[in-house]
Design an enzyme around this catalytic site. Sequence first.
Site, PDB file in Angstrom:
ATOM      1  N   CYS A   2     -25.761  34.234 -98.323  1.00  0.00           N
ATOM      2  CA  CYS A   2     -27.182  34.470 -98.559  1.00  0.00           C
ATOM      3  C   CYS A   2     -27.451  34.282-100.039  1.00  0.00           C
ATOM      4  CB  CYS A   2     -27.563  35.902 -98.210  1.00  0.00           C
ATOM      5  SG  CYS A   2     -27.452  36.276 -96.466  1.00  0.00           S
ATOM      6  N   GLY A  28     -29.364  29.793 -97.692  1.00  0.00           N
ATOM      7  CA  GLY A  28     -29.695  30.419 -96.425  1.00  0.00           C
ATOM      8  C   GLY A  28     -31.074  30.005 -95.961  1.00  0.00           C
ATOM      9  N   ASN A 100     -25.696  40.133-100.346  1.00  0.00           N
ATOM     10  CA  ASN A 100     -24.994  38.879-100.071  1.00  0.00           C
ATOM     11  C   ASN A 100     -23.523  39.215 -99.927  1.00  0.00           C
ATOM     12  OD1 ASN A 100     -23.964  36.268-100.013  1.00  0.00           O
ATOM     13  ND2 ASN A 100     -24.027  36.041-102.223  1.00  0.00           N
ATOM     14  N   GLY A 101     -22.950  38.955 -98.758  1.00  0.00           N
ATOM     15  CA  GLY A 101     -21.536  39.252 -98.548  1.00  0.00           C
ATOM     16  C   GLY A 101     -21.283  39.763 -97.155  1.00  0.00           C
ATOM     17  N   TYR A 259     -18.549  24.022-101.912  1.00  0.00           N
ATOM     18  CA  TYR A 259     -19.596  23.727-100.941  1.00  0.00           C
ATOM     19  C   TYR A 259     -20.925  24.421-101.183  1.00  0.00           C
ATOM     20  CZ  TYR A 259     -21.866  23.650 -96.325  1.00  0.00           C
ATOM     21  OH  TYR A 259     -22.758  23.508 -95.297  1.00  0.00           O
ATOM     22  N   THR A 305     -23.155  17.580-100.373  1.00  0.00           N
ATOM     23  CA  THR A 305     -22.232  18.415-101.156  1.00  0.00           C
ATOM     24  C   THR A 305     -21.007  17.649-101.631  1.00  0.00           C
ATOM     25  OG1 THR A 305     -21.599  19.257 -98.989  1.00  0.00           O
ATOM     26  CG2 THR A 305     -22.797  20.761-100.427  1.00  0.00           C
ATOM     27  N   ASP A 367     -15.426  14.144 -97.772  1.00  0.00           N
ATOM     28  CA  ASP A 367     -16.191  15.314 -97.332  1.00  0.00           C
ATOM     29  C   ASP A 367     -15.677  16.535 -98.080  1.00  0.00           C
ATOM     30  OD1 ASP A 367     -18.065  16.806 -96.030  1.00  0.00           O
ATOM     31  OD2 ASP A 367     -17.378  16.346 -94.002  1.00  0.00           O
ATOM     32  N   ASP A 368     -16.521  17.591 -98.119  1.00  0.00           N
ATOM     33  CA  ASP A 368     -16.090  18.772 -98.875  1.00  0.00           C
ATOM     34  C   ASP A 368     -15.024  19.561 -98.144  1.00  0.00           C
ATOM     35  OD1 ASP A 368     -17.613  20.756 -97.157  1.00  0.00           O
ATOM     36  OD2 ASP A 368     -19.264  19.558 -97.914  1.00  0.00           O
TER      37      ASP A 368
END
Length: 490
Positions: A2, A28, A100-101, A259, A305, A367-368
């Site tokens: 988030c 998010g 966030n977490g 990312y 990304t 790609d990441d």
Amino acid sequence: MCAITGIKNHSHAAHELYDSLVHLQHRGQDAAGIVTCDKRLYEKRSKGLVRDIFNEQDMEYLQGNIGIAHTRYPTSGAPSHEEAQPFWIGSPYGIALAHNGNLVNDKELKKQLRQNRRRHLNTDNDSETLLHLFADGFMDQTEAASSEQFFEQICQSVEYLYQNAQGAYSLVATIVGWGLVGIRDPHGVRPLCLGKRTNDHEQQDVIISSEPTPFYSLGYQLEDNLAAGEVVFVDTAGQIFRRQLTDRIFAPCIFEYVYFARPDAILDDVSVYRARLRMGRYLAQHWQNTYPELLPDVVIPVPYTANTAALSFAHTLGIRYSEGLYKNPFIGRTFIMAGQSQRRRSVRFKLNPQSTEIADKKVLLVDDSIVRGTTSREIVRMVRDWGAKQVYLASTAPPLQHPCYYGIDIPDEEELIANDKTQQQIQDYLEVDALLYQSLHALLKAVTRRGEHNIERPCMACMDGYYTCGKPILTDSQQQKDRHESIDHR
Ligand code: SF4
């Protein structure tokens, strides 16, 4: 994953909170909310994109020069209004909080709060648990007479939080009558930055945010990153109080650099853009050593990304970089979309191959990361459909072999393609002519080599299985299922 942000300014905080969320939308897209305060709390939160949730009337309604805001990362379930943050509680003071977490001991904490503290929790969301824990830490304290005293009380409450909450949690909170608070978990897994601005009246405004990406457009300057276990308090007069309460190993999430974070962000004194350039360079050197006979005609990133790493990959090999896959910017990331079939369908919605860049060429895709492998395989098939002679794939992240319990939607082991397959088996599944993963050592070097940072050992648990903040206690398959369903993937 988030985004969180909090602002204490000298005018109307809601407008700047809204603008901040726009700059943090990549973290998010499921739901968003703003809570502001003067002598009371004002809230607006809903599912959807930031630009679709708030209107002029909301901005008028959200009074006060202090506030916090949140954008929510989509979960495996349907988006819901109830899960939108910030949450708030009326006692003590009136506290609103955004998170966030992810907590790993949420169930135990909820049980304790209900049984021992007679608190009612209205959702399964661990952010509500954190709000109650933080509020509970104030309950036995007397009324503070000054900001200095109140900061001491905040520190006591945060220490109580640290003793009980296990996992990753960056928090912003606003407390009616007192001000704005920012808290970073004891290991600093999730990011949190502090910015300042001198406004037109020579007063100091403050912002606390997951990334510094909103700072430039709002006129704030990055002052610092909060340390692991640090709390910051900005009182209603704009005075700032800071203290680091713990001294545990600093382990920020390495996947932010791979990312999640926007490439122009500087997190914990490391440039995300430069880290991605180094990822691409080290990966190219690894390619030369592993496949000296394979020289692609063109290097194409899986947008967006992987763009930065692909650019330096191509530069290192002296090969043409091409944006041969056009990404529709109005569709969300597949990695964070719910359900396998939806994810598969969305690949062709969001990526359009360019025949001029692909047909009759040996194409190397960068790609990441490779999570389940289904998205990567669809992209490989698409590139073959458009006439590529050969398709190679290189991942800037090492194999993902373990779930993330700290807020990123990396699923359980059985869903991860690298968990039980050899590299040759993965190559066969993805239908590529050659496959290469970054090494763990090279990724670590790419992130930590430069910058005046003090990262001791970033979290890489999804790659090496070392969980600095612990794991949920799972005893049987049902509990495992429960965790997968209830975990709130911020
Ligand atoms: Fe980041 Fe992986 Fe650690 Fe999760 S497990 S916090 S994604 S490095």
